[in-house]
Design a protein around this motif. Structure first.
Motif, short mmCIF file in Angstrom:
data_model
loop_
_atom_site.label_atom_id
_atom_site.label_comp_id
_atom_site.label_asym_id
_atom_site.label_seq_id
_atom_site.Cartn_x
_atom_site.Cartn_y
_atom_site.Cartn_z
N ASP A 63 0.83 -1.20 0.00
CA ASP A 63 0.00 0.00 0.00
C ASP A 63 0.88 1.26 0.00
O ASP A 63 0.66 2.15 -0.82
N CYS A 103 -5.50 -5.57 -8.98
CA CYS A 103 -5.27 -4.90 -7.70
C CYS A 103 -5.08 -5.94 -6.60
O CYS A 103 -6.00 -6.74 -6.34
N ILE A 106 -7.99 -5.67 -4.01
CA ILE A 106 -9.27 -6.26 -4.43
C ILE A 106 -9.15 -7.79 -4.42
O ILE A 106 -10.03 -8.48 -3.93
N LYS A 124 -9.59 -1.89 2.56
CA LYS A 124 -10.46 -0.73 2.74
C LYS A 124 -9.62 0.54 2.95
O LYS A 124 -9.92 1.59 2.38
N HIS A 126 -6.59 1.08 1.89
CA HIS A 126 -5.96 1.42 0.61
C HIS A 126 -6.93 2.17 -0.29
O HIS A 126 -6.58 3.21 -0.87
N LYS A 127 -8.15 1.68 -0.39
CA LYS A 127 -9.15 2.33 -1.24
C LYS A 127 -9.52 3.70 -0.68
O LYS A 127 -9.77 4.64 -1.44
N GLN A 128 -9.52 3.84 0.64
CA GLN A 128 -9.79 5.15 1.24
C GLN A 128 -8.68 6.13 0.89
O GLN A 128 -8.95 7.30 0.61
N LEU A 130 -6.90 6.09 -1.80
CA LEU A 130 -7.11 6.44 -3.21
C LEU A 130 -8.25 7.45 -3.34
O LEU A 130 -8.14 8.43 -4.08
N LEU A 131 -9.32 7.24 -2.59
CA LEU A 131 -10.43 8.20 -2.57
C LEU A 131 -9.96 9.55 -2.02
O LEU A 131 -10.31 10.60 -2.57
N ARG A 151 -15.66 10.47 -5.62
CA ARG A 151 -16.25 9.12 -5.58
C ARG A 151 -16.47 8.57 -7.00
O ARG A 151 -16.26 7.39 -7.25
N LEU A 154 -13.11 7.51 -8.29
CA LEU A 154 -12.70 6.23 -7.70
C LEU A 154 -13.37 5.06 -8.42
O LEU A 154 -12.72 4.05 -8.71
N GLU A 158 -11.27 2.15 -10.24
CA GLU A 158 -11.46 0.74 -9.88
C GLU A 158 -12.03 -0.07 -11.04
O GLU A 158 -11.63 -1.22 -11.25
#
Length: 191
Positions: A63, A103, A106, A124, A126-128, A130-131, A151, A154, A158
């Motif tokens: 990450d 990913c 994912i 989660k 990691h995605k946060q 990115l967001l 959003r 993102l 994704e």
């Protein structure tokens, strides 16, 4: 920690990350980690309590490294719009690289059913991140709704990653970039 201890820990994490990215968490057993890394099982257990701790630490390292790379490359654009669009060019370069397997976050989250599992929590997080980066860039625009744009970006990011991996189509990044251009045009002042 001394240098040898740090080197051993890094070797374990680097090997674990490669094995996880290639085969998934469930396929990365301790026997395979010992064999592939060349680090004795006893040494691994000196650094980590179990396989789950190794996997979590390896994913955290990935990450940090991935986000640093992604931000550095995306930030080569001069304006917020250029940096936003550059995110998709950066993804395309990743999609076209040797060994691209989608990913890692994912993929590993899909292996774990429990939403409270550390692996799912790392995915989660990691995605946060990115967001948060998309929100940072969206907030630099003269835009009344940066959260909504972030959003949407993102989802495009994704979706491009998933399509590139599942369909083997690196042009998914180009398609997502075109959609992002339309979104930017629609959200610019005066529209």
């Amino acid at each position: 920690m001394n240098k040898k201890t740090n080197d051993t820990r890094e070797k374990i994490l680097t090997t674990a990350e490669q094995l996880i990215y290639q085969n998934g968490i469930h396929a990365m057993g301790m026997d395979l980690l010992v064999k592939t890394s060349g680090v004795a099982r006893k040494s691994i257990y000196r650094h980590f309590a179990n396989k789950e701790d190794v996997a979590s630490a390896a994913l955290c390292e990935r990450d940090e490294r991935w986000m640093e790379w992604f931000r550095t490359e995306s930030d080569k654009g001069k304006t917020p719009q250029e940096r936003i669009l550059n995110m998709f060019s950066v993804l395309k370069s990743w999609f076209e690289s040797d060994g691209f397997r989608g990913c890692a976050f994912i993929n590993t989250a899909g292996e774990v059913g429990d939403p409270d599992d550390p692996v799912r929590q790392i995915a989660k997080m990691h995605k946060q991140k990115l967001l948060d980066y998309a929100l940072e860039l969206s907030g630099q625009l003269n835009n009344e709704r940066p959260e909504i744009l972030a959003r949407q970006l993102l989802i495009l990011l994704e979706g491009a990653i998933t399509m590139a991996y599942v369909m083997g189509d690196s042009s998914a990044a180009d398609n997502a970039q075109e959609m992002a251009k339309l979104m930017l045009e629609q959200t610019s002042p005066g529209n």
